[in-house]
Design a protein around this motif. Structure first.
Motif, PDB file in Angstrom:
ATOM      1  N   UNK A 257      22.765  20.695  17.065  1.00  0.00           N
ATOM      2  CA  UNK A 257      23.563  19.768  18.015  1.00  0.00           C
ATOM      3  C   UNK A 257      23.177  17.898  18.161  1.00  0.00           C
ATOM      4  N   UNK A 258      20.948  18.632  18.526  1.00  0.00           N
ATOM      5  CA  UNK A 258      20.650  17.188  18.491  1.00  0.00           C
ATOM      6  C   UNK A 258      20.379  16.175  17.081  1.00  0.00           C
ATOM      7  N   UNK A 259      20.416  17.129  16.302  1.00  0.00           N
ATOM      8  CA  UNK A 259      20.049  16.880  15.016  1.00  0.00           C
ATOM      9  C   UNK A 259      21.219  15.672  14.565  1.00  0.00           C
ATOM     10  N   UNK A 260      22.334  16.039  15.261  1.00  0.00           N
ATOM     11  CA  UNK A 260      23.111  15.660  14.008  1.00  0.00           C
ATOM     12  C   UNK A 260      23.270  14.442  15.469  1.00  0.00           C
ATOM     13  N   UNK A 261      23.437  14.541  16.527  1.00  0.00           N
ATOM     14  CA  UNK A 261      24.293  13.455  17.456  1.00  0.00           C
ATOM     15  C   UNK A 261      23.261  12.020  17.218  1.00  0.00           C
ATOM     16  N   UNK A 262      21.781  12.535  16.969  1.00  0.00           N
ATOM     17  CA  UNK A 262      20.772  11.783  16.421  1.00  0.00           C
ATOM     18  C   UNK A 262      21.011  10.896  14.874  1.00  0.00           C
ATOM     19  N   UNK A 263      21.762  11.525  13.678  1.00  0.00           N
ATOM     20  CA  UNK A 263      22.043  10.852  12.638  1.00  0.00           C
ATOM     21  C   UNK A 263      23.467  10.151  13.520  1.00  0.00           C
ATOM     22  N   UNK A 264      24.311  10.625  13.953  1.00  0.00           N
ATOM     23  CA  UNK A 264      25.148   9.731  14.346  1.00  0.00           C
ATOM     24  C   UNK A 264      25.287   8.034  15.370  1.00  0.00           C
ATOM     25  N   UNK A 265      23.655   8.049  15.310  1.00  0.00           N
ATOM     26  CA  UNK A 265      23.069   6.752  16.171  1.00  0.00           C
ATOM     27  C   UNK A 265      22.583   5.861  15.057  1.00  0.00           C
ATOM     28  N   UNK A 266      22.697   6.617  13.983  1.00  0.00           N
ATOM     29  CA  UNK A 266      22.395   5.560  12.537  1.00  0.00           C
ATOM     30  C   UNK A 266      21.149   5.144  12.404  1.00  0.00           C
ATOM     31  N   UNK A 267      20.453   4.623  11.232  1.00  0.00           N
ATOM     32  CA  UNK A 267      18.975   5.264  11.205  1.00  0.00           C
ATOM     33  C   UNK A 267      18.063   4.324  12.495  1.00  0.00           C
ATOM     34  N   UNK A 268      17.474   5.586  13.003  1.00  0.00           N
ATOM     35  CA  UNK A 268      15.836   4.910  14.285  1.00  0.00           C
ATOM     36  C   UNK A 268      15.333   3.954  13.874  1.00  0.00           C
ATOM     37  N   UNK A 269      14.925   2.904  14.520  1.00  0.00           N
ATOM     38  CA  UNK A 269      13.549   2.146  14.058  1.00  0.00           C
ATOM     39  C   UNK A 269      12.435   2.884  13.980  1.00  0.00           C
ATOM     40  N   UNK A 270      11.417   2.528  13.595  1.00  0.00           N
ATOM     41  CA  UNK A 270       9.871   3.611  13.623  1.00  0.00           C
ATOM     42  C   UNK A 270       9.504   2.669  15.034  1.00  0.00           C
ATOM     43  N   UNK A 271      10.186   1.740  15.664  1.00  0.00           N
ATOM     44  CA  UNK A 271       9.571   1.445  17.284  1.00  0.00           C
ATOM     45  C   UNK A 271      10.421   1.840  17.790  1.00  0.00           C
TER      46      UNK A 271
END
Length: 474
Positions: A160-174
């Motif tokens: 669930x959490x991995x799918x959620x983060x994927x749905x937010x687009x590519x996270x920045x290293x910041x």
């Protein structure tokens, strides 16, 4: 206006009579009202057994209770059975659990953890994508909705959490490291639930999921969370061990368990008493009897698992295309970790390792209440000293506000002091303050029981306030 004034004059005697009646009720029910503090009263607390004197007697059926913590929590009304592996958590237990969650929140947020909440109802599609729908087998509690769409009640939330983060687009290293956690009910279809809250079908767990841009950074995050776990257990005064563990159905390349050594523990641990090496027996050769670090003989112990950490790498992020951008603006699969603390299991395990056979001992930080006040029995020679104990209660609440919510007054004055003291000891209140024979002395001395040390002190009001002002609260 004159008519209204005349009516007011006619109503005034009735109003004055009502005020007089109310004041009289206040005086006759002094335990219930006070201008400065609303006292918490034992008589108003809801507990299934109502702490009868014989509540530790032969009320259980043979074979029902299989360990100390289960027996104590059931017989003292801290939990009540609902169905196999599921319990009602009674008010005292909920207070303890909420305190424990405060301790956990403090440590998780100190390292940058952000609290959230995910649905207990998890999509079968996500679990099938990761391969765990089949891998977990009958342990998953599965169901389908009216549209025949499959779900499970989440035992954990990696998908669930991995799918959620994927749905937010590519996270920045910041934004990294990203540490997200929750404290929620979890579900597992245990074939044979046992040991009360130590192994059930429904329980509370703190689960954290972390995301980094590189393996090196993710390992640093892993070490940071492990240190925070150590801080949680150290603040509770629990003698835990961190051991190498198998990754099991969650997966990953590295795993550690936090264990409380206990005779009823279901895990077999191999520990070196010369160095820091320790491991779950699942992770080493069954014929291995000597420490791989110092070659001394390994000693076998049993343990209760209260925490577990996993370095996942890209096991889940590669499945759900969960990416993060590096400082070079390059998208890469997120390097992940997941971390669990068994909230209700910690409560039961603490009772298991700290308590005697008939008396609960809590870690002070998570005791339901820190202080229990016991006034004299009604009709006794010391009864007129009850007001002195009430004044002490209010003075402590005013002088040490951090413990104001941690006090309870055992107002069941139809019972002897001895019976109420016995109840307070069984429930494990760290401090019990009694208005006994010396309360009528000059100066008044109160009997103070320190349950952690076994000390019994006779102290004046000022000394008690000074003592309790230094008590640590969550």
């Amino acid at each position: 206006m004159d008519r209204l004034l005349g009516k007011g004059k006619r109503l005034l005697p009735g109003l004055l009579n009502s005020v007089a009646w109310y004041k009289k009720q206040q005086q006759s029910c002094r335990f219930y009202c006070h201008p400065r503090a609303k006292r918490k009263l034992m008589s108003q607390h809801f507990q299934s057994m109502n702490l009868q004197e014989d509540s530790m007697g032969s009320q259980s059926k043979p074979g029902e209770m299989t360990c100390k913590s289960q027996r104590l929590m059931l017989l003292l009304g801290l939990i009540c059975p609902a169905n196999p592996g599921c319990y009602h958590y009674m008010p005292y237990t909920v207070r303890s659990m909420e305190k424990l969650i405060k301790v956990i929140d403090r440590e998780m947020q100190a390292i940058g953890g952000q609290k959230m909440n995910m649905p207990a109802l998890c999509s079968a599609e996500l679990w099938k994508a990761s391969g765990r729908w089949e891998l977990m087998g009958k342990e998953l509690l599965r169901l389908a909705d009216r549209h025949s769409k499959g779900y499970c009640l989440g035992p954990t939330h990696e998908e669930a959490i991995t799918d959620l983060i994927a749905s937010q687009g590519c996270l920045s290293y910041k934004q990294l490291p990203l540490l997200l956690y929750q404290v929620t009910r979890k579900f597992r279809d245990e074939p044979k639930p046992c040991f009360g809250l130590l192994r059930g079908r429904e329980f509370y767990m703190k689960d954290m999921y972390t995301f980094d841009a590189s393996k090196e950074a993710a390992l640093q995050t892993y070490a940071l969370v492990c240190e925070a776990y150590c801080n949680v257990f150290n603040s509770l005064g629990l003698q835990f061990v961190k051991v190498q563990a198998a990754t099991g159905s969650i997966g990953g390349t590295m795993s550690h368990e936090f264990q409380l050594p206990a005779d009823i523990g279901e895990d077999q641990l191999m520990m070196c008493e010369n160095c820091d090496f320790s491991a779950n027996v699942e992770t080493i050769n069954p014929d291995e009897t000597h420490c791989p670090v110092c070659r001394r003989k390994l000693v076998k112990h049993k343990g209760i698992e209260i925490g577990h950490t996993f370095f996942l790498g890209t096991k889940y992020s590669s499945v759900f295309n969960t990416t993060v951008r590096t400082s070079e603006n390059k998208p890469v699969p997120a390097e992940m970790g997941c971390y669990g603390l068994g909230v209700t299991r910690i409560l039961a395990a603490s009772i298991e390792v700290l308590s005697t056979e008939d008396t609960i001992r809590w870690p002070n930080l998570i005791a339901p209440y820190l202080i229990c006040f016991i006034p004299p029995k009604k009709g006794s020679r010391e009864e007129k000293g009850a007001v002195l104990l009430e004044n002490l209660y209010d003075s402590i609440a005013e002088a040490a506000p951090q413990v104001a919510e941690e006090m309870v007054l055992d107002d069941r004055t139809q019972l002897t002091i001895g019976k109420r003291l016995n109840n307070a000891k069984k429930l494990g209140f760290p401090y019990v303050i009694i208005g006994g024979k010396k309360v009528l002395d000059e100066p008044s001395l109160f009997e103070v029981h320190n349950q952690s040390t076994g000390e019994i002190l006779f102290l004046a009001k000022e000394a008690i306030i000074d003592l309790l002002s230094k008590v640590q609260t969550p």
